[in-house]
Design a protein around this motif. Structure first.
Motif, PDB file in Angstrom:
ATOM      1  N   SER A  21       3.487  -0.481   1.175  1.00 17.15           N
ATOM      2  CA  SER A  21       4.098   0.173   0.018  1.00 17.15           C
ATOM      3  C   SER A  21       3.091   0.154  -1.107  1.00 17.15           C
ATOM      4  CB  SER A  21       5.345  -0.599  -0.397  1.00 17.15           C
ATOM      5  OG  SER A  21       5.700  -0.256  -1.698  1.00 17.15           O
ATOM      6  N   ALA A  22       2.868   1.263  -1.718  1.00 15.28           N
ATOM      7  CA  ALA A  22       1.836   1.350  -2.745  1.00 15.28           C
ATOM      8  C   ALA A  22       2.310   0.843  -4.092  1.00 15.28           C
ATOM      9  CB  ALA A  22       1.352   2.784  -2.866  1.00 15.28           C
ATOM     10  N   THR A  23       3.232  -0.086  -4.092  1.00 18.82           N
ATOM     11  CA  THR A  23       3.623  -0.695  -5.349  1.00 18.82           C
ATOM     12  C   THR A  23       2.612  -1.767  -5.702  1.00 18.82           C
ATOM     13  OG1 THR A  23       5.269  -1.658  -3.889  1.00 18.82           O
ATOM     14  CG2 THR A  23       6.089  -0.520  -5.809  1.00 18.82           C
ATOM     15  N   ARG A  30      -2.331  -4.077  -3.827  1.00 13.62           N
ATOM     16  CA  ARG A  30      -1.521  -2.958  -3.364  1.00 13.62           C
ATOM     17  C   ARG A  30      -0.632  -3.489  -2.242  1.00 13.62           C
ATOM     18  NH1 ARG A  30      -2.105   2.789  -3.779  1.00 13.62           N
ATOM     19  NH2 ARG A  30      -3.764   2.271  -5.210  1.00 13.62           N
ATOM     20  N   TYR A  32       2.062  -2.718   0.893  1.00 13.93           N
ATOM     21  CA  TYR A  32       2.480  -1.733   1.894  1.00 13.93           C
ATOM     22  C   TYR A  32       3.511  -2.376   2.814  1.00 13.93           C
ATOM     23  CZ  TYR A  32      -1.976   0.470   0.631  1.00 13.93           C
ATOM     24  OH  TYR A  32      -3.022   1.036  -0.046  1.00 13.93           O
ATOM     25  N   SER A  72       4.015   2.580   5.546  1.00 13.78           N
ATOM     26  CA  SER A  72       4.715   3.394   4.558  1.00 13.78           C
ATOM     27  C   SER A  72       4.576   2.748   3.191  1.00 13.78           C
ATOM     28  CB  SER A  72       6.191   3.554   4.932  1.00 13.78           C
ATOM     29  OG  SER A  72       6.833   2.298   4.978  1.00 13.78           O
ATOM     30  N   TYR A  73       4.813   3.545   2.172  1.00 17.88           N
ATOM     31  CA  TYR A  73       4.715   3.047   0.803  1.00 17.88           C
ATOM     32  C   TYR A  73       5.948   2.251   0.388  1.00 17.88           C
ATOM     33  CZ  TYR A  73       0.565   5.876  -0.001  1.00 17.88           C
ATOM     34  OH  TYR A  73      -0.696   6.412   0.051  1.00 17.88           O
ATOM     35  N   THR A  74       7.062   2.483   1.083  1.00 17.30           N
ATOM     36  CA  THR A  74       8.284   1.734   0.804  1.00 17.30           C
ATOM     37  C   THR A  74       8.870   1.268   2.118  1.00 17.30           C
ATOM     38  OG1 THR A  74       9.615   3.741   0.897  1.00 17.30           O
ATOM     39  CG2 THR A  74       8.816   3.058  -1.291  1.00 17.30           C
ATOM     40  N   VAL A  80       2.749   6.982   6.269  1.00 16.40           N
ATOM     41  CA  VAL A  80       1.564   7.527   5.604  1.00 16.40           C
ATOM     42  C   VAL A  80       0.285   7.044   6.271  1.00 16.40           C
ATOM     43  CG1 VAL A  80       2.711   7.780   3.374  1.00 16.40           C
ATOM     44  CG2 VAL A  80       1.470   5.662   3.905  1.00 16.40           C
ATOM     45  N   THR A 107      -5.106   4.108   6.118  1.00 16.20           N
ATOM     46  CA  THR A 107      -4.232   4.370   4.983  1.00 16.20           C
ATOM     47  C   THR A 107      -4.776   5.551   4.180  1.00 16.20           C
ATOM     48  OG1 THR A 107      -5.357   3.031   3.305  1.00 16.20           O
ATOM     49  CG2 THR A 107      -3.882   1.863   4.809  1.00 16.20           C
ATOM     50  N   GLU A 109      -5.572   5.409   1.259  1.00 22.38           N
ATOM     51  CA  GLU A 109      -6.577   4.826   0.378  1.00 22.38           C
ATOM     52  C   GLU A 109      -7.865   4.481   1.117  1.00 22.38           C
ATOM     53  OE1 GLU A 109      -2.793   4.936  -1.132  1.00 22.38           O
ATOM     54  OE2 GLU A 109      -3.289   3.611   0.518  1.00 22.38           O
TER      55      GLU A 109
END
Length: 157
Positions: A21-23, A30, A32, A72-74, A80, A107, A109
């Motif tokens: 998760s990109a939070t 970061r 994920y 996934s980001y969440t 992703v 990823t 990124e």
């Protein structure tokens, strides 16, 4: 055998293990999430128990766990990226199995590889484990199981 293997991931490392998760967890970090799908785990036992091999510990030194997961980001979000984790158990201390793991992450990124020795049993107890990112960008990958047996939180530092 699949249940044993899915628990090791992460392994692992790993291994991991992993979805993302990109939070932002903290400055420069970061987060994920990884979800390992049913059937996306392979466990190769160290030995085959039986009357000819009464002391066999299939999960012992030399056993290998391999998994493939979506990133996934969440948690539960759209894929992703992907991660491949491979952990080889190296030894046992008390009731805990330890192993060398490699996580290969793809990823948005960038792609990177994280490696290291983790407490596979500790991961099953939801204890975070740390792998080190080989080559650029450097840093570490913290892997923590959050939903047994197939969801992991990864923090890239």
């Amino acid at each position: 055998m699949q249940k044993i293997g899915s628990v090791l991931v992460a392994a692992a490392a790993v291994t991991a293990a992993l979805g993302f998760s990109a939070t932002s967890a903290s400055a420069g970090s970061r987060v994920y999430y990884e979800t390992v799908g049913e059937g996306d785990v392979e466990f190769i036992p160290a030995c085959i128990p039986g009357p000819q091999n009464p002391g066999c510990d299939p999960r012992g030194a030399g056993s290998v766990f391999i998994s493939w997961g979506d990133l996934s980001y969440t948690q539960g979000g759209a894929a992703v990226g992907t991660v491949r984790t491979e952990c080889t158990t190296t030894h046992k201390v008390g009731d805990d199995y330890w192993g060398f793991c490699q996580d290969d992450l793809v990823t948005p990124e960038g792609n990177f590889t994280a490696i290291g020795l983790i407490n596979e049993t500790g991961l099953e107890r939801y204890e975070p484990q740390t792998l080190f990112i080989a080559g650029p960008p450097g840093g570490s990958l913290e892997v923590q199981q959050i939903v047994y047996p197939n969801v992991f939180k990864l923090t890239v530092n």
